[in-house]
Design a protein around this motif. Structure first.
Motif, PDB file in Angstrom:
ATOM      1  N   TYR A 113       9.434   9.529  -2.807  1.00 51.97           N
ATOM      2  CA  TYR A 113       9.759   8.189  -2.315  1.00 51.97           C
ATOM      3  C   TYR A 113       8.682   7.201  -2.723  1.00 51.97           C
ATOM      4  O   TYR A 113       8.961   6.101  -3.197  1.00 51.97           O
ATOM      5  CB  TYR A 113       9.906   8.193  -0.786  1.00 51.97           C
ATOM      6  N   CYS A 114       7.438   7.603  -2.537  1.00 53.45           N
ATOM      7  CA  CYS A 114       6.329   6.709  -2.801  1.00 53.45           C
ATOM      8  C   CYS A 114       6.254   6.331  -4.278  1.00 53.45           C
ATOM      9  O   CYS A 114       5.948   5.194  -4.621  1.00 53.45           O
ATOM     10  CB  CYS A 114       5.023   7.387  -2.373  1.00 53.45           C
ATOM     11  N   ILE A 115       6.536   7.273  -5.154  1.00 53.82           N
ATOM     12  CA  ILE A 115       6.357   7.021  -6.578  1.00 53.82           C
ATOM     13  C   ILE A 115       7.628   6.522  -7.253  1.00 53.82           C
ATOM     14  O   ILE A 115       7.575   5.648  -8.114  1.00 53.82           O
ATOM     15  CB  ILE A 115       5.861   8.304  -7.284  1.00 53.82           C
ATOM     16  N   PHE A 116       8.767   7.049  -6.863  1.00 52.62           N
ATOM     17  CA  PHE A 116       9.993   6.713  -7.578  1.00 52.62           C
ATOM     18  C   PHE A 116      11.068   6.066  -6.710  1.00 52.62           C
ATOM     19  O   PHE A 116      11.656   5.057  -7.086  1.00 52.62           O
ATOM     20  CB  PHE A 116      10.594   7.982  -8.209  1.00 52.62           C
ATOM     21  N   ALA A 117      11.335   6.660  -5.555  1.00 54.52           N
ATOM     22  CA  ALA A 117      12.565   6.328  -4.845  1.00 54.52           C
ATOM     23  C   ALA A 117      12.595   4.906  -4.325  1.00 54.52           C
ATOM     24  O   ALA A 117      13.663   4.355  -4.116  1.00 54.52           O
ATOM     25  CB  ALA A 117      12.795   7.306  -3.696  1.00 54.52           C
ATOM     26  N   HIS A 118      11.424   4.295  -4.085  1.00 55.68           N
ATOM     27  CA  HIS A 118      11.513   2.920  -3.599  1.00 55.68           C
ATOM     28  C   HIS A 118      12.078   2.002  -4.673  1.00 55.68           C
ATOM     29  O   HIS A 118      12.821   1.074  -4.364  1.00 55.68           O
ATOM     30  CB  HIS A 118      10.174   2.415  -3.045  1.00 55.68           C
ATOM     31  N   TRP A 119      11.766   2.262  -5.938  1.00 55.57           N
ATOM     32  CA  TRP A 119      12.347   1.424  -6.993  1.00 55.57           C
ATOM     33  C   TRP A 119      13.812   1.769  -7.205  1.00 55.57           C
ATOM     34  O   TRP A 119      14.645   0.896  -7.448  1.00 55.57           O
ATOM     35  CB  TRP A 119      11.568   1.601  -8.289  1.00 55.57           C
ATOM     36  N   ARG A 122      10.917  -9.881 -13.797  1.00 54.68           N
ATOM     37  CA  ARG A 122      11.516 -10.030 -15.125  1.00 54.68           C
ATOM     38  C   ARG A 122      12.200  -8.743 -15.578  1.00 54.68           C
ATOM     39  O   ARG A 122      13.258  -8.769 -16.203  1.00 54.68           O
ATOM     40  CB  ARG A 122      10.446 -10.431 -16.141  1.00 54.68           C
ATOM     41  N   LEU A 123      11.574  -7.605 -15.257  1.00 54.13           N
ATOM     42  CA  LEU A 123      12.136  -6.327 -15.663  1.00 54.13           C
ATOM     43  C   LEU A 123      13.438  -6.025 -14.924  1.00 54.13           C
ATOM     44  O   LEU A 123      14.372  -5.454 -15.479  1.00 54.13           O
ATOM     45  CB  LEU A 123      11.112  -5.202 -15.381  1.00 54.13           C
ATOM     46  N   GLN A 128      19.669  -2.371 -14.106  1.00 51.74           N
ATOM     47  CA  GLN A 128      19.463  -0.936 -13.916  1.00 51.74           C
ATOM     48  C   GLN A 128      18.486  -0.430 -14.980  1.00 51.74           C
ATOM     49  O   GLN A 128      18.877  -0.027 -16.068  1.00 51.74           O
ATOM     50  CB  GLN A 128      20.798  -0.202 -13.992  1.00 51.74           C
ATOM     51  N   VAL A 129      17.223  -0.474 -14.660  1.00 47.61           N
ATOM     52  CA  VAL A 129      16.161  -0.095 -15.591  1.00 47.61           C
ATOM     53  C   VAL A 129      15.852   1.394 -15.430  1.00 47.61           C
ATOM     54  O   VAL A 129      15.777   1.885 -14.295  1.00 47.61           O
ATOM     55  CB  VAL A 129      14.885  -0.916 -15.318  1.00 47.61           C
ATOM     56  N   PRO A 130      15.675   2.137 -16.531  1.00 45.01           N
ATOM     57  CA  PRO A 130      15.308   3.554 -16.408  1.00 45.01           C
ATOM     58  C   PRO A 130      14.058   3.720 -15.540  1.00 45.01           C
ATOM     59  O   PRO A 130      13.104   2.952 -15.653  1.00 45.01           O
ATOM     60  CB  PRO A 130      15.045   3.975 -17.856  1.00 45.01           C
ATOM     61  N   MET A 131      14.085   4.731 -14.692  1.00 43.09           N
ATOM     62  CA  MET A 131      13.009   4.933 -13.736  1.00 43.09           C
ATOM     63  C   MET A 131      11.645   5.063 -14.401  1.00 43.09           C
ATOM     64  O   MET A 131      10.637   4.583 -13.887  1.00 43.09           O
ATOM     65  CB  MET A 131      13.309   6.185 -12.906  1.00 43.09           C
ATOM     66  N   ARG A 132      11.575   5.713 -15.543  1.00 40.88           N
ATOM     67  CA  ARG A 132      10.277   5.917 -16.190  1.00 40.88           C
ATOM     68  C   ARG A 132       9.641   4.600 -16.588  1.00 40.88           C
ATOM     69  O   ARG A 132       8.409   4.458 -16.538  1.00 40.88           O
ATOM     70  CB  ARG A 132      10.433   6.831 -17.411  1.00 40.88           C
ATOM     71  N   TYR A 133      10.459   3.606 -16.943  1.00 37.96           N
ATOM     72  CA  TYR A 133       9.899   2.314 -17.341  1.00 37.96           C
ATOM     73  C   TYR A 133       9.445   1.510 -16.127  1.00 37.96           C
ATOM     74  O   TYR A 133       8.444   0.790 -16.180  1.00 37.96           O
ATOM     75  CB  TYR A 133      10.912   1.526 -18.168  1.00 37.96           C
ATOM     76  N   LEU A 134      10.189   1.641 -15.022  1.00 38.50           N
ATOM     77  CA  LEU A 134       9.729   1.023 -13.779  1.00 38.50           C
ATOM     78  C   LEU A 134       8.404   1.630 -13.350  1.00 38.50           C
ATOM     79  O   LEU A 134       7.470   0.925 -12.962  1.00 38.50           O
ATOM     80  CB  LEU A 134      10.779   1.227 -12.677  1.00 38.50           C
ATOM     81  N   PHE A 135       8.335   2.952 -13.411  1.00 30.49           N
ATOM     82  CA  PHE A 135       7.117   3.660 -13.026  1.00 30.49           C
ATOM     83  C   PHE A 135       5.937   3.228 -13.882  1.00 30.49           C
ATOM     84  O   PHE A 135       4.866   2.874 -13.367  1.00 30.49           O
ATOM     85  CB  PHE A 135       7.343   5.168 -13.165  1.00 30.49           C
ATOM     86  N   LEU A 136       6.113   3.254 -15.198  1.00 29.50           N
ATOM     87  CA  LEU A 136       5.009   2.916 -16.098  1.00 29.50           C
ATOM     88  C   LEU A 136       4.565   1.471 -15.939  1.00 29.50           C
ATOM     89  O   LEU A 136       3.369   1.175 -15.942  1.00 29.50           O
ATOM     90  CB  LEU A 136       5.430   3.191 -17.553  1.00 29.50           C
ATOM     91  N   THR A 137       5.519   0.575 -15.800  1.00 26.45           N
ATOM     92  CA  THR A 137       5.167  -0.840 -15.670  1.00 26.45           C
ATOM     93  C   THR A 137       4.393  -1.100 -14.386  1.00 26.45           C
ATOM     94  O   THR A 137       3.311  -1.689 -14.395  1.00 26.45           O
ATOM     95  CB  THR A 137       6.431  -1.718 -15.688  1.00 26.45           C
ATOM     96  N   PHE A 138       4.952  -0.660 -13.270  1.00 23.20           N
ATOM     97  CA  PHE A 138       4.340  -0.979 -11.980  1.00 23.20           C
ATOM     98  C   PHE A 138       3.004  -0.281 -11.793  1.00 23.20           C
ATOM     99  O   PHE A 138       1.991  -0.920 -11.469  1.00 23.20           O
ATOM    100  CB  PHE A 138       5.293  -0.595 -10.846  1.00 23.20           C
ATOM    101  N   TYR A 139       2.959   1.029 -12.007  1.00 25.40           N
ATOM    102  CA  TYR A 139       1.741   1.767 -11.672  1.00 25.40           C
ATOM    103  C   TYR A 139       0.618   1.545 -12.671  1.00 25.40           C
ATOM    104  O   TYR A 139      -0.561   1.617 -12.309  1.00 25.40           O
ATOM    105  CB  TYR A 139       2.046   3.249 -11.473  1.00 25.40           C
ATOM    106  N   SER A 140       0.947   1.262 -13.918  1.00 18.73           N
ATOM    107  CA  SER A 140      -0.128   0.929 -14.857  1.00 18.73           C
ATOM    108  C   SER A 140      -0.760  -0.399 -14.486  1.00 18.73           C
ATOM    109  O   SER A 140      -1.995  -0.545 -14.490  1.00 18.73           O
ATOM    110  CB  SER A 140       0.392   0.908 -16.295  1.00 18.73           C
ATOM    111  N   MET A 141       0.060  -1.387 -14.141  1.00 19.91           N
ATOM    112  CA  MET A 141      -0.475  -2.693 -13.754  1.00 19.91           C
ATOM    113  C   MET A 141      -1.216  -2.621 -12.423  1.00 19.91           C
ATOM    114  O   MET A 141      -2.245  -3.281 -12.224  1.00 19.91           O
ATOM    115  CB  MET A 141       0.650  -3.721 -13.669  1.00 19.91           C
ATOM    116  N   ILE A 159       1.770  -8.955 -11.582  1.00 20.45           N
ATOM    117  CA  ILE A 159       2.518  -7.720 -11.315  1.00 20.45           C
ATOM    118  C   ILE A 159       3.912  -8.063 -10.802  1.00 20.45           C
ATOM    119  O   ILE A 159       4.921  -7.518 -11.264  1.00 20.45           O
ATOM    120  CB  ILE A 159       1.780  -6.848 -10.279  1.00 20.45           C
ATOM    121  N   VAL A 160       3.951  -8.973  -9.842  1.00 18.93           N
ATOM    122  CA  VAL A 160       5.238  -9.375  -9.257  1.00 18.93           C
ATOM    123  C   VAL A 160       6.137  -9.984 -10.328  1.00 18.93           C
ATOM    124  O   VAL A 160       7.332  -9.652 -10.429  1.00 18.93           O
ATOM    125  CB  VAL A 160       5.019 -10.374  -8.105  1.00 18.93           C
ATOM    126  N   ASP A 161       5.593 -10.864 -11.153  1.00 21.21           N
ATOM    127  CA  ASP A 161       6.378 -11.521 -12.197  1.00 21.21           C
ATOM    128  C   ASP A 161       6.927 -10.506 -13.194  1.00 21.21           C
ATOM    129  O   ASP A 161       8.093 -10.599 -13.605  1.00 21.21           O
ATOM    130  CB  ASP A 161       5.508 -12.554 -12.918  1.00 21.21           C
TER     131      ASP A 161
END
Length: 212
Positions: A135-141, A206-207, A154-167, A200-202
């Protein structure tokens, strides 16, 4: 002998807090049980009464970190009437609060994943933290996308993960670099984080923007 439960609970919490500080500062390998006992202000026999092994200590520290963060993140996500940007900002705040109190935490997690990935997975499974970590890493997105179906891309989960957690984590992972090179005159690390948050929010808006 009568045991003071409040004292016992307080001492255990103090031990876990000492272990958390040392694990983050020195890593799992670089921290000994003697180090933890010394930081907690107790002797080794007392420490072993509560935690017989360093692995058990790691479990308690890791479980405590997850338990602090996940409920707050979940509460934020389960507010579909709030705009996506507001929810992303609140999620960032939740992580900032935890990372702000433990600036070395992101590096500690990365280091331990590299050191013993199977061990981290074992801890997650033994403490039954799998659903919370997911939930903490993936499911909330994923939840955001489901609850806002039609409004969000509908963005692939891996791209949401990489974008958010890297930033989110890069300023903490590169904390020394940020403090030495990236701060303006008179600026603090907290100022830098506050200024970085809107980006980060922006990026997430956008994504996820279905109209973008």
């Amino acid at each position: 002998m009568v045991t003071d439960k409040n004292h016992t609970g307080g001492l255990e919490a103090r031990i876990v807090d000492a272990a958390r500080q040392l694990f983050i500062e020195r890593g799992f390998v670089g921290t000994s049980m003697s180090d933890i006992a010394s930081r907690a202000g107790i002797n080794r026999p007392t420490l072993h009464y509560y935690f017989r092994t360093k692995e058990r200590m790691f479990d308690a520290v890791f479980g405590g970190i997850v338990g602090t963060l996940v409920p707050r993140v979940k509460d934020i996500v389960l507010q579909p009437d709030r705009p996506i940007g507001e929810r992303v900002a609140s999620v960032v705040d939740a992580y900032y609060d935890v990372f702000g109190a433990n600036p070395g935490l992101p590096m500690f997690i990365v280091r331990e994943m590299h050191r013993d990935f199977d061990g981290v997975v074992r801890t997650i499974m033994e403490l039954r933290l799998g659903q919370y970590i997911e939930y903490c890493i993936f499911a909330h997105w994923l939840g955001l996308q489901r609850m806002d179906s039609g409004r969000l891309r509908q963005v692939p989960m891996r791209y949401l993960f990489l974008t958010f957690y890297s930033m989110l984590t890069m300023p903490f992972v590169a904390g020394n670099l940020c403090r030495t090179v990236l701060l303006d005159d008179g600026e603090t690390f907290a100022d830098l984080l506050a200024g970085w948050k809107p980006y980060i929010v922006d990026a997430m808006e956008r994504l996820l923007d279905a109209g973008g």
